[in-house]
Write a protein that holds these residues in place. Sequence first.
Motif, PDB file in Angstrom:
ATOM      1  N   GLU A   1       1.316  -0.795  -0.257  1.00 60.31           N
ATOM      2  CA  GLU A   1      -0.046  -0.479  -0.213  1.00 60.31           C
ATOM      3  C   GLU A   1       0.879   1.373   0.328  1.00 60.31           C
ATOM      4  OE1 GLU A   1      -2.629  -0.008  -0.716  1.00 60.31           O
ATOM      5  OE2 GLU A   1      -3.087  -2.020   0.224  1.00 60.31           O
ATOM      6  N   PRO A   2       0.167   2.525  -0.872  1.00 56.40           N
ATOM      7  CA  PRO A   2      -0.576   2.613  -1.216  1.00 56.40           C
ATOM      8  C   PRO A   2      -1.181   2.261  -3.078  1.00 56.40           C
ATOM      9  CG  PRO A   2      -0.052   4.409  -0.935  1.00 56.40           C
ATOM     10  CD  PRO A   2       1.313   3.742  -0.216  1.00 56.40           C
ATOM     11  N   SER A   3      -2.009   2.128  -2.929  1.00 58.21           N
ATOM     12  CA  SER A   3      -2.537   1.280  -4.029  1.00 58.21           C
ATOM     13  C   SER A   3      -2.314   2.439  -5.306  1.00 58.21           C
ATOM     14  CB  SER A   3      -3.852   1.183  -4.510  1.00 58.21           C
ATOM     15  OG  SER A   3      -3.886   0.961  -5.982  1.00 58.21           O
ATOM     16  N   VAL A   4      -1.882   2.290  -6.605  1.00 62.34           N
ATOM     17  CA  VAL A   4      -1.444   3.750  -7.722  1.00 62.34           C
ATOM     18  C   VAL A   4      -2.587   3.560  -8.440  1.00 62.34           C
ATOM     19  CG1 VAL A   4       0.966   3.998  -7.031  1.00 62.34           C
ATOM     20  CG2 VAL A   4      -0.111   1.912  -8.680  1.00 62.34           C
ATOM     21  N   LEU A   5      -3.700   2.860  -7.687  1.00 66.98           N
ATOM     22  CA  LEU A   5      -4.761   2.971  -9.365  1.00 66.98           C
ATOM     23  C   LEU A   5      -5.438   3.946  -9.108  1.00 66.98           C
ATOM     24  CD1 LEU A   5      -6.229  -0.094  -8.715  1.00 66.98           C
ATOM     25  CD2 LEU A   5      -4.686   0.215 -10.364  1.00 66.98           C
ATOM     26  N   LEU A   6      -6.394   4.611 -10.394  1.00 61.21           N
ATOM     27  CA  LEU A   6      -7.083   5.887 -10.501  1.00 61.21           C
ATOM     28  C   LEU A   6      -8.625   5.390 -10.264  1.00 61.21           C
ATOM     29  CD1 LEU A   6      -5.945   7.197 -13.986  1.00 61.21           C
ATOM     30  CD2 LEU A   6      -5.618   8.576 -11.852  1.00 61.21           C
ATOM     31  N   PRO A   7      -9.088   6.098  -9.747  1.00 65.03           N
ATOM     32  CA  PRO A   7     -10.867   5.821  -9.022  1.00 65.03           C
ATOM     33  C   PRO A   7     -11.570   4.974 -10.771  1.00 65.03           C
ATOM     34  CG  PRO A   7      -9.997   7.628  -7.989  1.00 65.03           C
ATOM     35  CD  PRO A   7      -8.991   7.427  -9.139  1.00 65.03           C
TER      36      PRO A   7
END
Length: 242
Positions: free
Chosen positions: A163-169
Amino acid sequence: MDVSGTRAGEANTGLPEAIKATARELLVKLGAGGLSLDAVAAGGGLAVTDVEAVFPHQHDLLTALVIDAYNTSGAAMERADQAAKDAGASAGVRLLAVTRALRTWSFDNTAEFTLIYGSPVPGYHAPQETVLPASRTPEVLGAIIRSALESGELTPPQRQLPEPSVLLPTAVEVFGGVPEAPFSDIIERGIVLWSNLIGLLVFQVFSRTHDSVQDQSAFFDRAIAVAAEGVGLVVPLGADID
């Protein structure tokens, strides 16, 4: 503007499709960079003004071709997945079926494959309207991964991404939310699978593996099986799914 080639009130509804058909033929000879409206008009026996009435700029025509390419390749994957599901296939077999379908489409339509996955066309930037058609491919992969997760077909990873995630919502929303541990990084792993698939196809379509692999089709299946391990999915090699 609407570059789909299906404008309401179009006097000749067959003209947009005829223009795009000629353009696809010229893609093979000229490449996307050389696809001028003048060349398309000459190739189709049309006046340039007729072509410009439907596609005012070269970029409008390129966008229409990009949208068609994403839609037809995505549809091929969706049909393959539906057939596999109808046959009661496992998630691993479904994955192999849809990736094989995209591979077949890529070799049958190398000019269109190059348009969407090859070198960028100088000066052209795909507009927002291409995003939804382009999403069909990862959505098919995501649906298979989600199904495998829900049915207990996934093996937990030996190492979870930190973590943290690197994804877009938006990516999280498309997948339907972030699963709980130990699969909380499955969306990122799915994107890796998607990128591996496209990279593998680039290598095969552009003959990057011809001097190291004697059976390209068999190698494709094996590579998909290896890539699928990243999401914890077992792809049975030699599956009779065609």
